[in-house]
Design a protein around this motif. Structure first.
Motif, mmCIF file in Angstrom:
data_model
loop_
_atom_site.group_PDB
_atom_site.id
_atom_site.type_symbol
_atom_site.label_atom_id
_atom_site.label_comp_id
_atom_site.label_asym_id
_atom_site.label_seq_id
_atom_site.Cartn_x
_atom_site.Cartn_y
_atom_site.Cartn_z
ATOM 1 N N GLY A 271 51.134 50.431 49.586
ATOM 2 C CA GLY A 271 50.613 49.492 48.602
ATOM 3 C C GLY A 271 49.666 48.442 48.647
ATOM 4 O O GLY A 271 49.663 47.969 49.940
ATOM 5 N N VAL A 272 49.032 48.066 47.895
ATOM 6 C CA VAL A 272 47.868 47.121 48.134
ATOM 7 C C VAL A 272 47.962 45.969 46.995
ATOM 8 O O VAL A 272 48.222 46.379 45.887
ATOM 9 N N ASP A 273 47.829 44.826 47.489
ATOM 10 C CA ASP A 273 47.811 43.649 46.573
ATOM 11 C C ASP A 273 46.383 43.428 46.107
ATOM 12 O O ASP A 273 45.279 44.381 46.239
ATOM 13 N N TRP A 274 46.169 42.504 45.210
ATOM 14 C CA TRP A 274 44.902 42.558 44.075
ATOM 15 C C TRP A 274 43.727 41.859 44.980
ATOM 16 O O TRP A 274 42.569 41.820 44.345
ATOM 17 N N ARG A 275 43.727 41.478 46.446
ATOM 18 C CA ARG A 275 42.658 40.885 47.136
ATOM 19 C C ARG A 275 41.887 41.687 47.401
ATOM 20 O O ARG A 275 40.650 41.410 47.864
ATOM 21 N N ILE A 276 41.987 42.807 47.405
ATOM 22 C CA ILE A 276 40.795 44.063 48.018
ATOM 23 C C ILE A 276 40.900 45.001 46.978
ATOM 24 O O ILE A 276 41.851 45.629 46.419
ATOM 25 N N PRO A 277 39.640 45.590 46.496
ATOM 26 C CA PRO A 277 39.384 46.634 45.655
ATOM 27 C C PRO A 277 40.149 48.157 46.438
ATOM 28 O O PRO A 277 40.292 48.204 47.652
ATOM 29 N N MET A 278 40.577 48.892 45.334
ATOM 30 C CA MET A 278 41.161 50.233 45.785
ATOM 31 C C MET A 278 40.328 51.068 46.798
ATOM 32 O O MET A 278 40.951 51.829 47.725
ATOM 33 N N ASP A 279 39.278 51.218 46.497
ATOM 34 C CA ASP A 279 38.205 52.061 47.272
ATOM 35 C C ASP A 279 37.997 51.582 48.711
ATOM 36 O O ASP A 279 38.157 52.185 49.657
ATOM 37 N N GLU A 280 38.020 50.166 48.851
ATOM 38 C CA GLU A 280 37.956 49.586 50.167
ATOM 39 C C GLU A 280 39.317 49.793 51.059
ATOM 40 O O GLU A 280 39.229 49.976 52.054
ATOM 41 N N ALA A 281 40.376 49.725 50.197
ATOM 42 C CA ALA A 281 41.634 49.684 50.722
ATOM 43 C C ALA A 281 41.823 51.269 51.247
ATOM 44 O O ALA A 281 42.300 51.386 52.330
ATOM 45 N N GLY A 288 44.755 61.117 53.742
ATOM 46 C CA GLY A 288 46.106 61.642 54.206
ATOM 47 C C GLY A 288 47.091 60.719 53.498
ATOM 48 O O GLY A 288 48.378 61.139 53.804
ATOM 49 N N LYS A 289 46.787 59.553 52.689
ATOM 50 C CA LYS A 289 47.805 58.758 52.399
ATOM 51 C C LYS A 289 47.509 58.411 50.812
ATOM 52 O O LYS A 289 46.182 58.442 50.518
ATOM 53 N N ALA A 290 48.457 58.308 49.941
ATOM 54 C CA ALA A 290 48.228 57.810 48.601
ATOM 55 C C ALA A 290 48.212 56.336 48.598
ATOM 56 O O ALA A 290 48.532 55.806 49.490
ATOM 57 N N LEU A 291 47.510 55.647 47.679
ATOM 58 C CA LEU A 291 47.639 54.350 47.559
ATOM 59 C C LEU A 291 48.289 53.743 46.252
ATOM 60 O O LEU A 291 48.254 54.594 45.095
ATOM 61 N N GLN A 292 48.950 52.692 46.272
ATOM 62 C CA GLN A 292 49.532 52.116 45.095
ATOM 63 C C GLN A 292 49.041 50.840 44.716
ATOM 64 O O GLN A 292 48.747 49.931 45.686
ATOM 65 N N GLY A 293 48.544 50.439 43.681
ATOM 66 C CA GLY A 293 48.213 48.988 43.290
ATOM 67 C C GLY A 293 47.319 49.039 41.899
ATOM 68 O O GLY A 293 47.221 49.915 41.370
ATOM 69 N N ASN A 294 46.688 47.930 41.807
ATOM 70 C CA ASN A 294 46.429 46.678 42.317
ATOM 71 C C ASN A 294 46.091 45.662 41.421
ATOM 72 O O ASN A 294 45.410 44.861 42.019
ATOM 73 N N LEU A 295 46.520 45.531 40.347
ATOM 74 C CA LEU A 295 45.948 44.656 39.466
ATOM 75 C C LEU A 295 46.793 43.445 39.504
ATOM 76 O O LEU A 295 47.897 43.176 39.838
ATOM 77 N N ASP A 296 46.014 42.027 39.690
ATOM 78 C CA ASP A 296 46.614 41.042 39.623
ATOM 79 C C ASP A 296 47.518 40.698 38.757
ATOM 80 O O ASP A 296 47.200 40.632 37.590
ATOM 81 N N PRO A 297 48.644 40.247 38.843
ATOM 82 C CA PRO A 297 49.762 39.999 37.932
ATOM 83 C C PRO A 297 49.504 38.874 36.828
ATOM 84 O O PRO A 297 49.945 38.927 35.785
ATOM 85 N N ALA A 298 48.363 38.300 37.364
ATOM 86 C CA ALA A 298 48.316 36.871 36.500
ATOM 87 C C ALA A 298 47.412 37.642 35.363
ATOM 88 O O ALA A 298 47.238 36.346 34.462
ATOM 89 N N VAL A 299 46.566 38.574 35.607
ATOM 90 C CA VAL A 299 45.557 38.897 34.478
ATOM 91 C C VAL A 299 46.369 39.366 33.259
ATOM 92 O O VAL A 299 45.893 39.114 32.157
ATOM 93 N N LEU A 300 47.956 39.411 33.233
ATOM 94 C CA LEU A 300 48.502 39.740 31.936
ATOM 95 C C LEU A 300 48.527 38.607 31.147
ATOM 96 O O LEU A 300 49.048 38.721 30.104
ATOM 97 N N PHE A 301 48.300 37.287 31.565
ATOM 98 C CA PHE A 301 48.218 36.195 30.988
ATOM 99 C C PHE A 301 46.857 35.894 30.047
ATOM 100 O O PHE A 301 46.667 35.017 29.473
ATOM 101 N N ALA A 302 45.904 36.895 30.564
ATOM 102 C CA ALA A 302 44.480 36.707 30.124
ATOM 103 C C ALA A 302 44.197 37.223 28.707
ATOM 104 O O ALA A 302 43.194 37.283 28.057
#
Ligand SMILES: Cc1c2[nH]c(c1CCC(=O)O)Cc1[nH]c(c(CCC(=O)O)c1C)Cc1[nH]c(c(CCC(=O)O)c1C)Cc1[nH]c(c(C)c1CCC(=O)O)C2
Length: 354
Positions: A271-281, A288-302
């Motif tokens: 799982g990845v938080d919003w501070r780093i882009p998914m490709d960099e993560a 060999g691993k899947a990733l989960q993420g990563n929209l900033d939850p505060a974006v939902l207020f915009a």
């Protein structure tokens, strides 16, 4: 139907879901979406059924747990349900005197700071949490092909609540123990690893299709300290449930510098938080691993346009991943407009339909 075959039916029904396929890095019909804290205060139907019932008490009532877990599935069309509980439920179940204070979080009556305190952390077994087994049985029957994610708090994050006595910004008591008494610290984390592993096993044996280990506050650590003082305990948890073959997700906040190690600890999905882009993560986690993420939850207020723009950025950055589960970079904030979440699910599904 026997309990065993019912369980097999539940897990078999969800086996080919987009969520489990993405976790296994298989081709998907669309990018699956779920949200951490999708059940909870953002939903009026949640606030209604919780009226007059304390948080921990509601976790012990299978009827309430089932209803609350299903609410976001019905409303948002998410690709997975997450079991309604809390990371401190197994600690409460072994007799630790703690409560969840509204607007604050878990508060522990007597913090754990000495060797004598360790004795209060006895092992957990399925008989300590019969309401979990019962609720998951009810849930998998209702969920059909929608997978149920079980979860637990990781040893570090649980230790942080136990040692501080409650939520903490700087984790000073926790770090004092970790740096000052490494032997006691290692024993504390080892006990918590056993409790966490046992809590996950109960959920998997009851029918959960995947598990997520929440190490929410581990981003407070430098990589060398994580590797030395925390990773062995988290790895013990992942090893303990490896044999079930259900995907294991590993999540923390502010973990940009720890992502590689968190993958190494044994997760199938990081799982990845919003501070780093998914490709960099993905570069940091390695193949060999899947990733989960990563929209900033505060974006939902915009507003919806901004939500779509930012969600599109996440999808673009995740385009070349071996497997991607769309999620927020942390939990849904309590004052989020639920309609914004429903529209986001539809948007991701429509954008990624293959
Ligand atoms: C750190 C942590 C906790 N609990 C959890 C974590 C890890 C996830 C994360 O990093 O956010 C995990 C958790 N807690 C809850 C869930 C339910 C499933 C879901 O995600 O929908 C999950 C996965 C329910 C809950 N757990 C809690 C609530 C709110 C209580 C309420 O509705 O009265 C819910 C829905 C309480 C809780 N419990 C905890 C906190 C910080 C709080 C919030 C306190 C507050 O702001 O009131 C500890």
């Amino acid at each position: 139907m026997s309990e065993r075959s019912q369980l097999q039916t539940g897990r078999t029904a969800a086996h080919d879901s987009a969520f489990l396929r993405a976790c296994r890095r298989e081709p998907v019909p669309h990018t699956p979406v779920w949200f951490m804290r999708q059940a909870g205060r953002s939903l009026p139907e949640y606030r209604k059924v919780r009226e007059g019932t304390a948080m921990l008490e509601s976790c012990m009532r299978p009827d309430l747990v089932t209803e609350i877990t299903l609410q976001p599935v019905r409303r948002h069309n998410v690709d997975a349900a997450i079991f309604f509980s809390d990371i401190v439920v197994p600690l409460k179940a072994i007799g630790i005197d703690l409560d969840i204070k509204p607007g604050v979080g878990p508060v522990v009556a007597q913090p754990i700071r000495s060797r004598a305190d360790l004795d209060r952390l006895r092992p957990l077994d399925a008989d300590d949490v019969p309401y979990v087994t019962e609720a998951i049985g009810m849930l998998t029957a209702e969920l059909g092909t929608t997978p149920l994610i079980g979860f637990a708090g990781a040893p570090f994050t649980l230790a942080s609540y136990l040692v501080e006595g409650g939520p903490s910004r700087n984790h000073e008591h926790t770090k004092a123990l970790m740096y000052g008494d490494p032997e006691l610290w290692a024993d504390l984390l080892d006990r918590l690893a056993d409790i966490t592993a046992a809590f996950l096993k109960v959920q998997i044996e009851a029918g959960a299709s995947a598990v997520q280990l929440f190490d929410s506050w581990v981003g407070a650590l430098a990589p060398a300290d994580y590797r030395r003082s925390v990773m062995p305990a988290s790895a013990k948890v992942f090893d303990a449930v490896a044999g079930y073959g259900v995907p294991r997700i590993h999540f923390g906040v502010g973990t940009g510098e720890l992502l590689g190690l968190m993958g190494e600890a044994g997760a199938d999905v990081v799982g990845v938080d919003w501070r780093i882009p998914m490709d960099e993560a993905a570069r940091r986690v390695g193949p060999g691993k899947a990733l989960q993420g990563n929209l900033d939850p505060a974006v939902l207020f915009a507003g919806h346009e901004a939500v779509e723009t930012k969600a599109r950025e996440v999808l673009d950055a995740a385009e070349k991943l071996e497997g991607h589960v769309f999620n927020l970079g942390h939990g849904v904030l309590p004052t989020t407009d639920p309609d914004a979440l429903t529209r986001l699910v539809a948007y991701v599904h429509e954008q990624t339909a293959r």
